[in-house]
Design a protein around this motif. Structure first.
Motif, short mmCIF file in Angstrom:
data_model
loop_
_atom_site.label_atom_id
_atom_site.label_comp_id
_atom_site.label_asym_id
_atom_site.label_seq_id
_atom_site.Cartn_x
_atom_site.Cartn_y
_atom_site.Cartn_z
N ALA A 1 -75.41 -101.08 -66.36
CA ALA A 1 -75.52 -100.44 -65.04
C ALA A 1 -76.67 -99.45 -65.01
O ALA A 1 -76.75 -98.62 -64.09
N GLY A 2 -77.55 -99.54 -65.98
CA GLY A 2 -78.64 -98.58 -66.12
C GLY A 2 -79.45 -98.33 -64.86
O GLY A 2 -79.73 -97.18 -64.51
N PRO A 3 -79.85 -99.37 -64.13
CA PRO A 3 -80.65 -99.16 -62.93
C PRO A 3 -79.94 -98.37 -61.84
O PRO A 3 -80.59 -97.87 -60.91
N LEU A 4 -78.60 -98.24 -61.95
CA LEU A 4 -77.84 -97.53 -60.93
C LEU A 4 -77.70 -96.04 -61.24
O LEU A 4 -77.21 -95.28 -60.40
N HIS A 5 -78.12 -95.65 -62.42
CA HIS A 5 -78.02 -94.24 -62.81
C HIS A 5 -79.01 -93.40 -62.01
O HIS A 5 -80.18 -93.76 -61.88
N THR A 6 -78.51 -92.30 -61.44
CA THR A 6 -79.37 -91.42 -60.65
C THR A 6 -79.18 -89.98 -61.09
O THR A 6 -78.20 -89.64 -61.75
N SER A 7 -80.09 -89.13 -60.67
CA SER A 7 -80.03 -87.73 -61.07
C SER A 7 -78.87 -86.99 -60.44
O SER A 7 -78.41 -85.96 -60.95
N ASP A 8 -78.35 -87.51 -59.31
CA ASP A 8 -77.25 -86.81 -58.64
C ASP A 8 -75.88 -87.33 -59.05
O ASP A 8 -74.86 -86.86 -58.56
N MET A 9 -75.83 -88.35 -59.92
CA MET A 9 -74.55 -88.81 -60.47
C MET A 9 -74.76 -89.17 -61.94
O MET A 9 -75.39 -90.16 -62.26
N SER A 10 -74.24 -88.35 -62.82
CA SER A 10 -74.43 -88.52 -64.26
C SER A 10 -73.44 -89.53 -64.82
O SER A 10 -72.49 -89.93 -64.17
N TRP A 11 -73.67 -89.90 -66.09
CA TRP A 11 -72.68 -90.66 -66.83
C TRP A 11 -71.69 -89.70 -67.48
O TRP A 11 -72.07 -88.63 -67.98
N VAL A 12 -70.41 -90.08 -67.50
CA VAL A 12 -69.39 -89.39 -68.28
C VAL A 12 -68.85 -90.39 -69.30
O VAL A 12 -68.58 -91.54 -68.97
N VAL A 13 -68.77 -89.96 -70.55
CA VAL A 13 -68.45 -90.86 -71.65
C VAL A 13 -67.45 -90.18 -72.59
O VAL A 13 -67.75 -89.11 -73.12
N TYR A 14 -66.27 -90.78 -72.78
CA TYR A 14 -65.35 -90.26 -73.79
C TYR A 14 -64.44 -91.37 -74.32
O TYR A 14 -63.30 -91.53 -73.90
N PRO A 15 -64.99 -92.14 -75.26
CA PRO A 15 -64.24 -93.25 -75.85
C PRO A 15 -63.15 -92.76 -76.80
O PRO A 15 -63.11 -91.59 -77.20
N ASN A 16 -62.27 -93.70 -77.18
CA ASN A 16 -61.26 -93.38 -78.18
C ASN A 16 -61.83 -93.60 -79.59
O ASN A 16 -63.03 -93.81 -79.76
N SER A 17 -60.97 -93.59 -80.57
CA SER A 17 -61.41 -93.69 -81.97
C SER A 17 -61.84 -95.09 -82.37
O SER A 17 -62.40 -95.28 -83.45
N GLY A 18 -61.55 -96.09 -81.52
CA GLY A 18 -61.87 -97.47 -81.88
C GLY A 18 -60.72 -98.18 -82.54
O GLY A 18 -60.79 -99.39 -82.80
N GLU A 19 -59.62 -97.47 -82.78
CA GLU A 19 -58.43 -98.10 -83.36
C GLU A 19 -57.68 -98.86 -82.28
O GLU A 19 -57.92 -98.67 -81.09
N GLU A 20 -56.75 -99.72 -82.70
CA GLU A 20 -56.03 -100.57 -81.75
C GLU A 20 -54.69 -99.95 -81.38
O GLU A 20 -53.99 -99.40 -82.23
#
Length: 315
Positions: free
Chosen positions: A243-262
């Protein structure tokens, strides 16, 4: 200063904001019995509010700039059903999630650092307590209006209690995203972020393209960030790229994944014996992609957050 202006100033002055980690898994590490509870950590709003204060404080000590309330699995119907309380008391309990967090922040504040409180809103599937927040299957039988009716009381409580931001978390379906984006307009003084649960490198949990979900988020001027949470860490980079082309300066990315465990609905988190796939050095790539809010979800503890802060801010 409003939450939008404060958030912008904090990012401009200090770089990406550090979110907290897995509140429920930290509570469990300190003795809480939450496994299988339909209210999850929200039960402690009723039975042990001090445990929630203590967990918030641990994440603040670790360097979190934003802490999220213990309301992910909280709802007025849920409290009425599982705690046998009145609707009025259920509303008070939901609002107390914000009050506890704000009290903890107030007791922690020092110098120029003023952490924010994000009021957590989980998907309808979290109330169902059947794992469907990772499929979104329930949305097929619900309308956007029905989903708005469900979410409205929770948002009303969090906004009335004074949350700095609303955090729509682990949203699995594009229809539910449409519902919360529309509903947010009813609370014009509230700002929010919207994060999705995802099934692979390009799609959210209901199979919709992440890029299309981001387009839904962009309909709102109140959303400060859109992104992903509680997915394996190795999905984050390709999802943001998709979704890179949709990223704009007035709406940031928020990222908080889990540990990767199941996660197993019967047995809980299954560890493989391997180190966590969540490593703070991954955050540098996410910053390059435009992430302004970075943290962790399930199984990410205060020590992880402290190392994330050191990686990104050197302190």
């Amino acid at each position: 200063m409003g939450s939008s202006a404060l958030l912008t100033q904090m990012v401009n002055d200090e770089g990406p904001l550090i979110l907290d980690g897995g509140l429920a898994t930290d509570l469990e590490a300190h003795g809480a019995k939450l496994q299988g509870d339909p209210l999850w950590s929200a039960r402690l709003l009723h039975t042990d509010p001090q445990a929630i204060r203590d967990a918030h404080y641990r994440f603040l000590l670790s360097g979190a700039d934003v802490i999220t309330t213990a309301t992910y699995q909280a709802s007025i119907p849920g409290f009425i059903s599982h705690l046998e309380v009145s609707a009025e008391r259920a509303r008070e309990l939901l609002m107390s999630g914000v009050h506890l967090a704000k009290e903890t922040v107030k007791g922690f504040e020092s110098g120029q650092r003023r952490p924010l409180v994000a009021g957590s809103v989980g998907p309808y599937g979290a109330f169902l307590h059947d794992g469907s927040e990772y499929t979104g299957a329930y949305a097929e039988q619900m309308s956007v209006e029905e989903l708005k009716v469900w979410h409205r009381p929770q948002i009303d409580c969090l906004a009335a209690a004074g949350a700095d931001l609303i955090a729509f978390e682990t949203i699995p379906s594009i229809k539910e995203a449409e519902a919360v984006v529309e509903l947010l307009r009813e609370f014009p003084n509230s700002k929010a972020w919207l994060s999705f649960s995802c099934k692979d490198e390009k799609r959210i949990s209901d199979g919709s393209l992440f890029a299309d979900a981001v387009r839904v988020a962009r309909r709102s001027t109140q959303l400060l960030a859109v992104g992903v949470n509680c997915c394996p860490p190795d999905l984050v980079e390709p999802l943001l790229d998709s979704a890179g082309p949709l990223h704009t300066s007035d709406m940031s990315w928020v990222v908080y994944p889990n540990s990767g465990e199941e996660w197993d609905t019967e047995r809980g988190w299954q560890t493989s014996g391997k180190p966590s796939a969540w490593t703070p050095d991954l955050s540098h790539m996410w910053v390059k992609q435009g992430a302004a809010l970075i943290g962790g979800c399930c199984r990410i503890d205060p020590a992880h957050i402290a190392e994330l802060r050191r990686q990104l801010k050197g302190r």
